[in-house]
Write a protein that holds these residues in place. Structure first.
Motif, PDB file in Angstrom:
ATOM      1  N   ARG A 305       0.825  -1.199   0.000  1.00  0.00           N
ATOM      2  CA  ARG A 305       0.000   0.000   0.000  1.00  0.00           C
ATOM      3  C   ARG A 305       0.868   1.261   0.000  1.00  0.00           C
ATOM      4  NH1 ARG A 305      -4.560  -2.294  -1.683  1.00  0.00           N
ATOM      5  NH2 ARG A 305      -5.146  -4.075  -0.363  1.00  0.00           N
ATOM      6  N   ALA A 306       0.259   2.384  -0.356  1.00  0.00           N
ATOM      7  CA  ALA A 306       0.982   3.653  -0.437  1.00  0.00           C
ATOM      8  C   ALA A 306       1.577   4.046   0.910  1.00  0.00           C
ATOM      9  CB  ALA A 306       0.044   4.744  -0.949  1.00  0.00           C
ATOM     10  N   GLU A 307       0.839   3.789   1.997  1.00  0.00           N
ATOM     11  CA  GLU A 307       1.348   4.169   3.317  1.00  0.00           C
ATOM     12  C   GLU A 307       2.590   3.374   3.700  1.00  0.00           C
ATOM     13  OE1 GLU A 307      -2.497   1.698   3.837  1.00  0.00           O
ATOM     14  OE2 GLU A 307      -1.751   3.345   2.598  1.00  0.00           O
ATOM     15  N   ASP A 310       5.592   4.977   2.140  1.00  0.00           N
ATOM     16  CA  ASP A 310       6.019   6.168   2.885  1.00  0.00           C
ATOM     17  C   ASP A 310       6.889   5.780   4.078  1.00  0.00           C
ATOM     18  OD1 ASP A 310       4.601   7.718   1.119  1.00  0.00           O
ATOM     19  OD2 ASP A 310       2.809   7.840   2.383  1.00  0.00           O
ATOM     20  N   VAL A 311       6.536   4.692   4.752  1.00  0.00           N
ATOM     21  CA  VAL A 311       7.319   4.224   5.906  1.00  0.00           C
ATOM     22  C   VAL A 311       8.717   3.801   5.460  1.00  0.00           C
ATOM     23  CG1 VAL A 311       7.513   2.439   7.680  1.00  0.00           C
ATOM     24  CG2 VAL A 311       5.304   3.528   7.236  1.00  0.00           C
TER      25      VAL A 311
END
Length: 340
Positions: A305-307, A310-311
């Motif tokens: 996923r996109a999140e 980011d991590v």
């Protein structure tokens, strides 16, 4: 014809239509997507086809020269070799060992140029007033061990004897301990990332993949089934790698080869932070997934996923900071040697 017979005929006809439709759908699904035909203006006489230079992610492209990173006490064992009189480059080259490794570790000899006072790999036509031999403390095969250190001593001593030099070796146990510490640091801060792009429905042909990747700046690699995104700096390692089935790339008719997944990779310590490699990796994955109707997954097939991206990006920023604090910045000559 009775109603019963007519009903059977209608059912049979319906089944035939369904089978034909199913066959057509299956054939379409199993036929890999093909690249779009190139459209060229027939009046344009400036169009030409040029061969693309192969790139290797860990080596300089052909015809682009780059000075070999010099020995450095930060990641090398160094043994000074003193000489009573200047030694010619020809004599130094003749004294070099046939192999440039001690076990699995790179071995090198440098001389101090009499004219420039710079340390460099000996060259014909130059004279040298001092030498130093070095062996790398660690790389991705592990830390320098006692056996490799002994081989280093043997090679350096043979070189020194051939030029009438006197070597001064550091204490083996101290250097082996230093090698282990450096190896522990490198192992804890090594990062090689990869995403897998999987076809949701229709498979891709190699040509279709190559066309979509080329739009993002990728070029063919030195190995069949591999493309790379070149760095902005000539001679630097490629920013990203894109790998797919080698057999599909080498097939007699690649257009009929069906690819259902490709791997996008980033060797973090090898690439300069200024290239923004992870941002480009993330954007490349998203763009290719959208244009080729694919999904971004990890090695286990789980959708990323996109999140989560980011991590990963935030964690990499911390890694870059740590490497720079140790004077082994990602993409630097030292990092490229240590993480190889």
């Amino acid at each position: 014809m009775s109603g019963f017979t007519l009903g059977l005929a209608l059912i049979g006809g319906l089944i035939l239509v369904v089978l034909v439709a199913w066959n057509a759908w299956t054939t379409r699904r199993n036929t890999p997507r093909q690249p779009e035909a190139m459209r060229m203006d027939p009046t344009d006489s400036t169009v030409s086809v040029q061969p693309v230079t192969d790139f290797d992610p860990l080596a300089a492209p052909p015809n682009l020269t780059e000075k070999r990173p010099g020995l450095d006490a930060l990641i090398d064992v160094l043994a000074a070799i003193s000489v009573e009189a200047p030694v010619s480059g020809e004599a130094a080259l003749a004294a070099m060992p046939p192999t440039r490794r001690a076990g699995s570790k790179p071995f090198a000899v440098e001389g101090q140029n009499e004219a420039t006072l710079n340390w460099e790999t000996p060259m014909a036509g130059q004279r040298y007033t001092a030498f130093q031999a070095g062996v790398q403390l660690a790389n991705r095969t592990g830390a320098l061990n006692e056996i490799e250190y002994s081989e280093f001593v043997s090679k350096a001593q043979a070189f020194a004897d051939a030029i009438n030099g006197s070597p001064d070796f550091p204490e083996m146990l101290d250097e082996v301990a230093r090698a282990r510490e450096l190896d522990q640091f490198a192992s804890a801060h090594d990062a090689q990332l990869s995403f897998t792009l999987r076809a949701k429905n229709t498979a891709w042909s190699p040509g279709y993949l190559q066309q979509n990747a080329a739009r993002l700046g990728f070029v063919p690699g030195a190995i069949p089934g591999r493309m790379v995104l070149p760095a902005a700096t000539p001679g630097a390692p490629a920013v990203l790698g894109l790998a797919y089935d080698t057999q599909a790339a080498m097939a007699d008719d690649p257009a009929q080869s069906a690819l259902r997944e490709v791997t996008l990779s980033l060797d973090v310590p090898q690439v300069d932070r200024a290239e923004q490699p992870f941002v480009r990796m993330r954007d490349t994955a998203i763009t290719l997934a959208a244009s080729m109707e694919g999904s971004i997954t990890d090695d286990n097939g789980q959708v990323i996923r996109a999140e989560a991206l980011d991590v990963i990006g935030a964690d990499l920023e911390q890694l870059y900071d740590t490497l720079e604090a140790r004077d082994i910045a990602a993409g630097s000559p030292l990092a490229r040697r240590l993480f190889s």
